[in-house]
Design an enzyme around this catalytic site. Structure first.
Site, PDB file in Angstrom:
ATOM      1  CG  HIS A  36     -30.771   9.104  57.533  1.00  0.00           C
ATOM      2  ND1 HIS A  36     -30.377   8.593  58.692  1.00  0.00           N
ATOM      3  CD2 HIS A  36     -29.501   9.775  57.231  1.00  0.00           C
ATOM      4  CE1 HIS A  36     -29.227   8.988  59.084  1.00  0.00           C
ATOM      5  NE2 HIS A  36     -28.576   9.547  58.074  1.00  0.00           N
ATOM      6  CD  GLU A  42     -25.607   8.198  55.619  1.00  0.00           C
ATOM      7  OE1 GLU A  42     -24.769   8.750  55.701  1.00  0.00           O
ATOM      8  OE2 GLU A  42     -26.826   7.948  55.882  1.00  0.00           O
TER       9      GLU A  42
HETATM   10  C1  PEP Z   1     -25.718  10.927  58.502  1.00  0.00           C
HETATM   11  O1  PEP Z   1     -26.158  11.550  59.193  1.00  0.00           O
HETATM   12  O2  PEP Z   1     -26.152  10.558  57.599  1.00  0.00           O
HETATM   13  C2  PEP Z   1     -24.360  10.725  58.872  1.00  0.00           C
HETATM   14  C3  PEP Z   1     -23.314  10.093  58.109  1.00  0.00           C
HETATM   15  O3  PEP Z   1     -23.895  11.196  60.364  1.00  0.00           O
HETATM   16  P1  PEP Z   1     -22.312  11.209  60.919  1.00  0.00           P
HETATM   17  O4  PEP Z   1     -21.681  11.698  59.974  1.00  0.00           O
HETATM   18  O5  PEP Z   1     -22.607  11.716  62.096  1.00  0.00           O
HETATM   19  O6  PEP Z   1     -21.970   9.621  60.927  1.00  0.00           O
END
Ligand code: PEP
Length: 270
Positions: free
Chosen positions: A110, A182
């Site tokens: 992450h 992400e």
């Molecule tokens: C995450 O923690 O992986 C994330 C995408 O957080 P958020 O949805 O708050 O942006």
């Protein structure tokens, strides 16, 4: 979404919620999503609905959530795992321990761990091996910074992260995993990647899987989008052909919102 892959909504609580919230949260899921509950010793095989749900609570609450969701088809995930197998590593938790307490999934790499806690590609590779040995499904997080996106290097950077991981693994026989795209600038900021950009990235990752690994992994690997997903914006991501669900942080802390997102996914999954 693609009907050949079962979508997944992964709820990453990060370092939020406490013991009493866990109980309230699971009670709210039970009320809002009754079709996920009802397994018993007599009836262990409740048919799972067409969307997988997985909760990633803080480590100390894994067993509590496991117990609270024991009669459900909702999965359990860890936010991290040790790169080591066993031994004198104070504070670490091994993949086998995660498996022992009922973990089905574990997040890897992450961006909060890479940026704030110094996690490297080498760490991610070792952790991935440990998870696969324990039969816990890794959810590998990749994605670009705002500067990389603005420089037009988002796809190049994200695929390079996957290539570096592959190089670190060497000849390791890669089994199944989930990939969460992400974009770092979208996490917890309220600024999303557009569904078009997220789909473009997911398609590029699928092509990379086909060219660098094999057709089977390219066709079967779940690709999630993560970054400020909420009940108000999840639908167009789930409508993208290469996006198979979402990794949700902030909005997943509210059980009602998480259930709302599950409802939308269930509707689209038909
Ligand atoms: C995450 O923690 O992986 C994330 C995408 O957080 P958020 O949805 O708050 O942006």
């Amino acid at each position: 979404m693609n009907s050949n892959r079962t979508p997944l909504l992964a709820a990453n609580w990060k370092m939020n919620h406490h013991w009493e919230n866990c109980e309230q949260y699971c009670a709210a899921l039970r009320e809002n999503l009754p079709e996920y509950f009802g397994a018993s010793a007599d009836n262990p095989a409740v048919v799972a609905p067409g969307v997988e749900l997985a909760i990633f609570p803080p480590l100390p609450y894994l067993s509590l959530i496991y117990r609270l969701l024991e009669d459900s088809t909702i999965f359990l995930g860890s936010q991290d795992v040790s790169r080591y197998e066993e031994g004198a590593f104070t504070g670490e938790v091994s993949s086998l321990m995660l498996s022992d307490v009922g973990c089905d999934y574990c997040l890897l790499g992450h961006s909060e761990r890479r940026d704030m806690l110094g996690e490297t590609d080498a760490d991610v590779a070792l952790k991935l091996k440990r998870l696969q040995q324990a039969e816990v499904m890794p959810v590998i997080c990749v994605g670009e910074s705002r500067a990389q996106r603005e420089a037009g290097r988002a796809v190049e950077h994200t695929l390079a992260q996957l290539s570096e991981l592959k190089d670190e693994l060497g000849s390791f026989d890669l089994g199944g995993f989930v990939i969460a795209y992400e974009p770092i600038w979208a996490i917890g900021t309220g600024h999303n990647a557009s569904p078009q950009d997220a789909q473009e990235m997911a398609a590029a990752i699928r092509t990379w899987l086909r060219d660098s690994l094999n057709d089977e992994l390219a066709d079967s690997t779940l690709l999630l989008y993560g970054g400020s997903v909420s009940p108000d914006n999840i639908r167009p991501y789930l409508e993208c052909p290469d996006i198979d669900g979402a990794l949700i942080g902030g909005s997943s802390l509210d059980a009602d919102k998480y259930a709302q997102m599950a409802r939308i996914a269930l509707e689209l999954a038909g």
